[in-house]
Write an enzyme that holds these catalytic residues in place. Structure first.
Site, short mmCIF file in Angstrom:
data_model
loop_
_atom_site.label_atom_id
_atom_site.label_comp_id
_atom_site.label_asym_id
_atom_site.label_seq_id
_atom_site.Cartn_x
_atom_site.Cartn_y
_atom_site.Cartn_z
CG HIS A 116 17.60 36.19 -20.22
ND1 HIS A 116 18.41 35.22 -19.67
CD2 HIS A 116 16.60 35.53 -20.85
CE1 HIS A 116 17.92 34.03 -19.97
NE2 HIS A 116 16.82 34.19 -20.69
CB CYS A 358 15.01 33.71 -17.99
SG CYS A 358 14.70 31.98 -18.20
N1 PMP Z 1 19.44 36.81 -23.07
C1 PMP Z 1 18.23 36.96 -23.61
C2 PMP Z 1 17.70 38.35 -23.81
C3 PMP Z 1 17.48 35.86 -23.97
O1 PMP Z 1 16.27 36.00 -24.50
C4 PMP Z 1 18.03 34.56 -23.77
C5 PMP Z 1 17.25 33.32 -24.15
N2 PMP Z 1 16.01 33.24 -23.57
C6 PMP Z 1 19.31 34.47 -23.22
C7 PMP Z 1 19.98 35.60 -22.88
C8 PMP Z 1 19.94 33.15 -22.98
O2 PMP Z 1 20.22 32.52 -24.17
P1 PMP Z 1 20.74 31.00 -24.17
O3 PMP Z 1 19.74 30.23 -23.37
O4 PMP Z 1 20.74 30.62 -25.60
O5 PMP Z 1 22.08 30.99 -23.55
#
Ligand code: PMP
Length: 400
Positions: A116, A358
């Site tokens: 991500h 993302c």
């Molecule tokens: N890492 C992963 C694997 C995710 O799925 C996400 C959320 N989509 C995030 C990080 C980021 O999380 P947050 O938006 O709650 O900071």
């Protein structure tokens, strides 16, 4: 004991005619979590660690109890290893800030292409500043190539970062082995647990990693709160990167003495209500129990595979049925844009996510525009999968 029916009743939004298949983006929140947060606001709303009156004491007690609950939830060795943040993104940025000076020019950092952006961009930024080499681990058969990743680790490796579970492929990565290999060359291993905490029991001590991050809103808590767990021995060597109120014991115009760990890493007023909500969410999950959680998820996953195998036009990314996975299915349908699929599913009241999620390294490597992603929560049912599949059938027919 909670049954699936009673679980569904605990989520007010589910009284609407909606199929929510986007828990990977954010789980829904059970009413007991909302009520716990509401009680803070309506009964004892106050700041923590500062007031010597009853409300503030109550807020502080609940906040610190939450820290203990989180520590037990992820089997940390010490409660002091838990730092509350605003979410996974914040946690990873924070550990990157904290670690920056421990790395030197010429060292390398291993990042899987599956990461991500939250577990990629902070490290790219750090690598640029410290002149570290980035080594990407790629894909094999549309999932992370663990062999390639392991092969990248050498005596110049400073850090291996990895998601415990891919937020696109749903694959569960062998963190213990990776951390072991990283440590064998003196490197650190930082894990993004955003997609794992709601699905598999976590023991950070067993995993043997150095830092672990996750978000409250992906584990049935609220938005705005996250956790950064850091191994105590490592934490002791780190200097706070964020300074301000509540993280100091003593300040004069010339000197400062930081508060003990972990408070020294929590500058400013934290998300108090959200931390209390996270504590309640952990209670809620534990009341259900991992056996029930995993049994239900397996049922949904098996049913989903059964339905997908009847529809050869659905291509699941990383579609190895034997792979160890959570209930996360990202798929493409040839000739139909991923956004069109999601848009048309929304017209059938089915909420899914579309795009690159993302994690653009996956789309870039596979040379696809993106995928449509279905992710399950504890409240989902096989009947909902049926409705979604029928909707997909009609979408497919429209285009063919
Ligand atoms: N890492 C992963 C694997 C995710 O799925 C996400 C959320 N989509 C995030 C990080 C980021 O999380 P947050 O938006 O709650 O900071």
């Amino acid at each position: 004991m909670k049954t699936l029916d009673t679980i569904r009743q605990e989520f007010s939004p589910l009284t609407q005619d909606i199929i929510y298949f986007d828990s990977g983006a954010s789980t829904l929140t059970p009413n007991s979590v909302v009520e716990a947060m509401d009680a803070y606001y309506t009964q004892y709303r106050s700041n923590i660690h500062r007031g010597i009156y009853a409300w503030s004491q109550q807020s502080t007690d609940k906040y610190e109890l939450a820290r203990l609950k989180v520590a037990q939830f992820i089997q940390a060795n010490q409660v002091e290893e838990i730092i509350f943040t605003r979410g996974t993104t914040d946690s990873i940025n924070m550990i990157a800030e904290l670690l920056i000076n421990t790395f030197q020019k010429g060292q390398n950092i291993i990042i899987p292409v599956t990461e991500h952006h939250s577990n990629m961009l902070p490290w790219r930024e750090l690598a640029q500043r410290q002149e570290l080499e980035i080594r990407y681990a790629g894909l094999r058969d549309e999932i992370l190539d663990i062999e390639e990743l392991m092969g990248h680790i050498d005596e110049n490796t400073a850090l291996v970062v990895i998601g415990h579970v891919s937020n696109v492929l749903g694959s569960i990565h062998p963190i213990q082995e990776i951390a072991h290999k990283a440590h064998s060359v003196g490197a650190l291993c930082v894990v993004d647990g955003a997609q794992s905490v709601a699905h598999i029991p976590i023991s950070v001590s067993e995993l043997g990693v150095d830092a672990y991050a996750f978000s409250g809103h992906k584990v049935y808590g609220s938005t705005g709160v996250g956790v950064l767990w850091v191994k105590y021995e490592l934490l002791q060597t780190l200097t706070p990167s964020r300074t301000g109120g509540d993280m100091v014991s003593y300040v004069t115009l010339d000197t400062v003495e930081y508060a003990p760990i972990p408070q020294r890493f929590e500058a400013g007023t934290p998300p108090i209500a959200e931390v209390i909500g996270l504590s309640k969410a952990i209670d809620w999950l534990q009341e259900i129990g991992w056996d029930t959680i995993q049994e239900h998820e397996k049922k949904l996953i098996d049913y989903m595979w059964g339905q997908i195998s009847l529809r050869p036009w659905i291509h699941v990314l990383g579609g190895d049925k034997t792979m160890s996975r959570i209930g996360c299915f990202a798929f493409t349908i040839q000739g139909i844009h991923t956004h069109d699929i999601a848009h048309m599913l929304a017209q059938h009241n089915v909420c899914v996510r579309a795009g690159q999620h993302c994690a653009s390294g996956i789309a870039e490597t596979l040379d696809i525009v993106g995928s449509t992603r279905i992710t399950f929560g504890l409240y989902n049912t096989v009947e909902e999968i049926d409705i979604c599949m029928q909707a997909l059938d009609s979408i497919y027919k429209t285009f063919n």
